[in-house]
Scaffold this active site. Structure first.
Site, PDB file in Angstrom:
ATOM      1  N   GLY A  96      -4.397  -0.130  -2.303  1.00 48.22           N
ATOM      2  CA  GLY A  96      -3.603  -0.795  -1.278  1.00 48.22           C
ATOM      3  C   GLY A  96      -3.407   0.083  -0.064  1.00 48.22           C
ATOM      4  N   ARG A  97      -2.685  -0.472   0.889  1.00 46.40           N
ATOM      5  CA  ARG A  97      -2.378   0.255   2.127  1.00 46.40           C
ATOM      6  C   ARG A  97      -0.942  -0.056   2.517  1.00 46.40           C
ATOM      7  NH1 ARG A  97      -5.406   2.418   6.278  1.00 46.40           N
ATOM      8  NH2 ARG A  97      -7.332   1.590   5.370  1.00 46.40           N
TER       9      ARG A  97
ATOM     10  N   ASN B  92       2.668   1.154   5.172  1.00 50.49           N
ATOM     11  CA  ASN B  92       2.990   1.455   6.568  1.00 50.49           C
ATOM     12  C   ASN B  92       2.645   2.885   6.946  1.00 50.49           C
ATOM     13  OD1 ASN B  92       4.027  -1.112   7.078  1.00 50.49           O
ATOM     14  ND2 ASN B  92       6.050  -0.552   6.283  1.00 50.49           N
ATOM     15  N   PHE B  93       2.650   3.795   5.944  1.00 52.57           N
ATOM     16  CA  PHE B  93       2.482   5.217   6.242  1.00 52.57           C
ATOM     17  C   PHE B  93       1.118   5.754   5.827  1.00 52.57           C
ATOM     18  CE2 PHE B  93       7.004   4.409   5.574  1.00 52.57           C
ATOM     19  CZ  PHE B  93       7.542   4.912   6.745  1.00 52.57           C
ATOM     20  N   GLY B  94       0.390   5.013   5.016  1.00 54.12           N
ATOM     21  CA  GLY B  94      -0.904   5.499   4.547  1.00 54.12           C
ATOM     22  C   GLY B  94      -1.430   4.638   3.417  1.00 54.12           C
ATOM     23  N   GLU B  95      -2.382   5.183   2.689  1.00 55.00           N
ATOM     24  CA  GLU B  95      -3.039   4.428   1.620  1.00 55.00           C
ATOM     25  C   GLU B  95      -2.349   4.664   0.280  1.00 55.00           C
ATOM     26  OE1 GLU B  95      -7.606   4.183   3.232  1.00 55.00           O
ATOM     27  OE2 GLU B  95      -6.970   6.035   2.241  1.00 55.00           O
ATOM     28  N   VAL B  96      -2.595   3.730  -0.645  1.00 54.01           N
ATOM     29  CA  VAL B  96      -2.040   3.812  -1.997  1.00 54.01           C
ATOM     30  C   VAL B  96      -3.205   3.885  -2.978  1.00 54.01           C
ATOM     31  CG1 VAL B  96      -0.515   2.759  -3.696  1.00 54.01           C
ATOM     32  CG2 VAL B  96      -0.070   2.416  -1.247  1.00 54.01           C
TER      33      VAL B  96
ATOM     34  N   LYS C 240       1.287   7.075  -3.405  1.00 56.45           N
ATOM     35  CA  LYS C 240       1.383   6.698  -1.994  1.00 56.45           C
ATOM     36  C   LYS C 240       1.143   7.950  -1.153  1.00 56.45           C
ATOM     37  CE  LYS C 240       4.622   2.822  -2.329  1.00 56.45           C
ATOM     38  NZ  LYS C 240       5.883   2.241  -1.785  1.00 56.45           N
TER      39      LYS C 240
ATOM     40  N   ASP D  72      14.484  -5.050   2.421  1.00 54.90           N
ATOM     41  CA  ASP D  72      13.141  -5.632   2.544  1.00 54.90           C
ATOM     42  C   ASP D  72      12.755  -6.342   1.249  1.00 54.90           C
ATOM     43  OD1 ASP D  72      10.773  -6.302   3.741  1.00 54.90           O
ATOM     44  OD2 ASP D  72       9.847  -4.328   3.519  1.00 54.90           O
TER      45      ASP D  72
END
Length: 533
Positions: A279-280, A282-286, A301, A394
Site C-alpha cells: 500500500g501507500r 500519506n507519508f510513504g509506502e507500506v 510503514k 479519521d
C-alpha cells in the site's frame, strides 16, 4: 528413572586368620539354617545362574528382595504419572514429593539392588559396595525426573557497554524529531544522542537551565569531539564526559548528568525483513515484512526521507499514540525504527486487508448478523479509545482492518490526538480533512472530540450496510457541508435494518451533546445483533 545404587557390602573384621574366616563361614551357615522356611542351598550351578553365591542363597530372602524392587518400580511409575498430570509449579511439585516420601514411613526397608544391575552377581567381594536404603534408592531414581530440561551453550564474553557500537547504545535515539527531544529531556543534565534529520550529523542534546541545547558532534581524522580531545567512537566520547564531569564546552559550562534511554518500542532496521509493497500512505509506502527474531508477520510503514522534519514528526505521532494502547479491536504497535533513515513504524499485519475493500468484495456474501458483529467490534475499539481520551479524527471504512476471522480493528492513527479534556482544536486548515466523514462542529470551528468521532462512526455504519458505497456520492465537499447545515442526512442503505438506521441518525445529531457515547453505541449494537438471530 536414573541414579546410581550400590550393592550391599559385608561388614569388615580386623582379623585375617583362617580361624576367623572359618568362624565367619560357620556363622553364615548357622544363620542360614536358623532362617525359617529356608531350604538347603541348590547346586553351585543353580545358584550361580541365579546370580548369588552359595553363602547368600535364601529363596524367601531373594523373593522378598524382588518383591520390594517390583514395589519400587510400581511406585515410581505411579509417581511419574501422577506428577505429570497434577504438577502445576515447582512448589506444588516439591509438595507432592514430600507427601509421597512421608507415606513411606520412617522405618527403612532392607537394602535393594540397583535397577540396572539386577542380573549381576553380588558375590564378588572386590566389587561389593555399601548398601543404600530403599528410600534412598527411590530418591536416586526420581532424580532422573528432574534432569535439566535444556542444555545451555557456554557463556560468551561480555562486551563493556562503552565498547559497543553507537546503534546499540541505550541513549542513542536515532533520527527522532527535534520536537520529540524536548518531551524526553526532563531534568537539568539529561541528555541523549540523535541523528540530525536530513544532515547526516550526530547531535548531543542536553537540557540545561530549562532549555534543550543541541551540540553537533564534530567528526574529523576518524575522531569524534565536541571541544578538546577527540575519541575513536562517540560512545567513548560520551563516557569520558560522564566520568570526568568535564563541561561539554568551556563557554556553556554544561555537564552531562543522566542519559535518557530509548524505550522498548525502538527497533533496529536490521530487526525487520521487508517484503512486498502492500500500500501507500500519506507519508510513504507500506510493506509486508517479518521480524528476524521470531518470524512474526508485520506491516511496515515507511516515511519518505525527503519530507521536511515537521511532517516526519507527524508520521511518528501515530506510534506515540498507539504504544499506549492494548485492545483486541485496535491495531497493535510492535515498534519504531528511528536509528537511521528511512524511519519505519512496525505494526501487526492484519491479513484480511482494509474494511472498505472487504465490503466491496466479500460484503454481498456476509450474513446480516456477521456485519452487525463487525460493527460491534468497531464500537468496542472506539469505546476503548474514548476511555483513553483519544480522538481518532479519521474514522472510516478505509482506516479499519479485517482479520482472517472477520474481526475488525481500528487503524490509521495518523490524525489522532490524545487530549486531557477530550477536545482538540485544529488550526491546520481544511487541506487533509475528510469532509464527508467529519462532524459539522469540526468543519466549522476545528473542534474535535469523541462526539465528533461518533458522527464519523455513523458514516462508517452507513458504509458497512451499503457494502462500501461512497457517502454523498453525487455531492462535492462544499455541497455536502451545505446539505448537512440544512439538515439533510444520508438515506438508509438497501436492506439496512431499521434499528441500525435509527442508530445512525442518533450519531448524526447536529448538537454533539445529543449524540450517544461509544459505550452506548456498543451496547445498542450488541442488543441489535441479539435481535437478528
Amino acid at each position: 528413572a536414573s541414579g546410581q545404587l550400590h550393592r550391599p557390602q559385608p561388614q569388615e573384621h580386623t582379623s585375617t586368620s583362617a580361624a576367623a574366616g572359618t568362624w565367619r563361614h560357620t556363622q553364615a551357615s548357622e544363620s542360614r539354617h536358623r532362617l525359617p522356611h529356608c531350604s538347603a542351598a541348590p547346586s553351585h550351578q543353580d545358584h550361580s545362574a541365579m546370580g548369588f553365591g552359595p553363602e547368600l542363597w535364601c529363596p524367601k530372602g531373594h523373593s522378598e528382595l524382588l518383591r520390594l524392587q517390583d514395589s519400587e518400580l510400581r511406585l515410581l511409575e505411579l509417581m511419574k504419572k501422577w506428577m505429570s498430570e497434577r504438577a502445576k509449579s515447582d512448589r506444588e511439585y516439591a509438595g507432592m514429593l514430600h507427601h509421597m516420601f512421608s507415606q513411606l514411613g520412617s522405618e527403612e526397608p532392607p537394602p535393594a539392588l540397583p535397577l540396572q544391575e539386577d542380573r549381576q552377581s553380588v558375590c564378588s567381594t572386590d566389587q561389593e559396595r555399601s548398601g543404600v536404603t530403599a528410600l534412598e534408592t527411590i530418591k536416586n531414581h526420581i532424580s532422573g525426573i528432574f534432569s535439566p530440561r535444556f542444555s545451555l551453550p557456554p557463556p560468551v564474553p561480555l562486551i563493556p557497554e562503552v565498547q559497543k557500537p553507537l546503534c546499540q547504545q541505550a541513549w542513542y535515539h536515532g533520527a527522532i524529531p527535534r520536537s520529540e527531544v524536548q518531551e524526553l529531556l526532563k531534568c537539568s543534565g539529561d541528555f541523549l544522542v540523535r541523528e540530525s534529520q536530513g544532515k547526516q550529523e550526530y547531535v548531543l542534546s542536553v537540557l540545561w537551565d530549562g532549555q534543550p541545547r543541541h551540540f553537533i558532534i564534530q567528526a574529523a581524522d576518524n575522531l569524534y569531539r565536541l571541544e578538546g580531545d577527540g575519541f575513536p567512537t562517540i560512545p567513548l566520547l560520551i563516557d569520558h564526559l560522564l566520568q570526568s564531569q568535564q563541561p561539554i564546552t568551556r563557554k556553556s559550562g554544561i555537564v552531562l548528568t543522566r542519559a535518557v534511554l530509548k524505550d522498548k518500542w525502538v527497533l533496529n532496521h536490521e530487526d525487520v525483513l521487508l517484503g512486498e509493497r502492500i500500500g501507500r500512505g500519506n507519508f510513504g509506502e507500506v510493506f509486508s515484512g517479518r521480524l528476524r527474531a521470531d518470524n512474526t508477520p508485520v506491516a511496515v510503514k515507511s516515511c519518505r526521507e525527503t519530507l521536511p522534519p515537521e511532517l516526519k514528526a507527524k508520521f511518528l505521532q501515530e506510534a506515540r499514540i498507539l504504544k499506549q494502547y492494548n485492545h483486541p479491536n485496535i491495531v497493535r504497535l510492535i515498534g519504531v525504527c528511528t536509528q537511521k533513515q528511512p524511519i519505519y513504524i512496525v505494526m501487526e499485519l492484519v491479513q484480511g486487508g482494509d474494511f472498505l475493500s472487504f465490503l466491496r468484495s466479500k460484503g454481498p456474501h456476509l450474513k446480516m448478523k456477521e456485519l452487525i458483529k463487525m460493527m460491534e467490534n468497531a464500537a468496542a475499539g472506539m469505546e476503548y479509545l474514548e476511555s483513553k481520551h483519544c480522538i481518532h479524527r479519521d474514522l472510516a471504512a478505509r482506516n479499519c482492518l479485517v482479520t482472517e476471522k472477520n474481526t475488525l480493528k481500528i487503524s490509521d492513527f495518523g490524525m489522532s490526538r490524545q487530549e486531557e479534556d477530550g477536545v482538540y482544536a485544529s488550526t491546520g486548515g481544511m487541506k487533509q480533512i475528510p469532509v464527508k466523514w467529519t462532524a459539522p462542529e469540526a468543519l466549522n470551528y476545528g473542534r474535535y472530540s469523541s462526539e465528533s468521532d461518533v458522527w464519523s462512526f455513523g458514516i462508517l455504519l452507513w458504509e458497512a450496510f451499503s457494502l462500501g458505497a461512497v457517502p454523498y456520492a453525487n455531492l462535492s465537499n462544499q455541497q455536502t457541508r451545505e446539505a448537512i447545515e440544512q439538515g439533510v442526512r444520508l438515506e438508509p442503505p438497501e436492506q439496512c435494518p431499521e434499528d441500525v438506521y435509527r442508530l445512525m441518525q442518533r450519531c448524526w445529531e447536529y448538537d454533539p451533546r445529543r449524540r450517544p457515547s461509544f459505550g452506548a453505541v456498543h451496547q445498542d449494537l450488541i442488543a441489535i445483533r441479539k435481535r437478528h438471530r
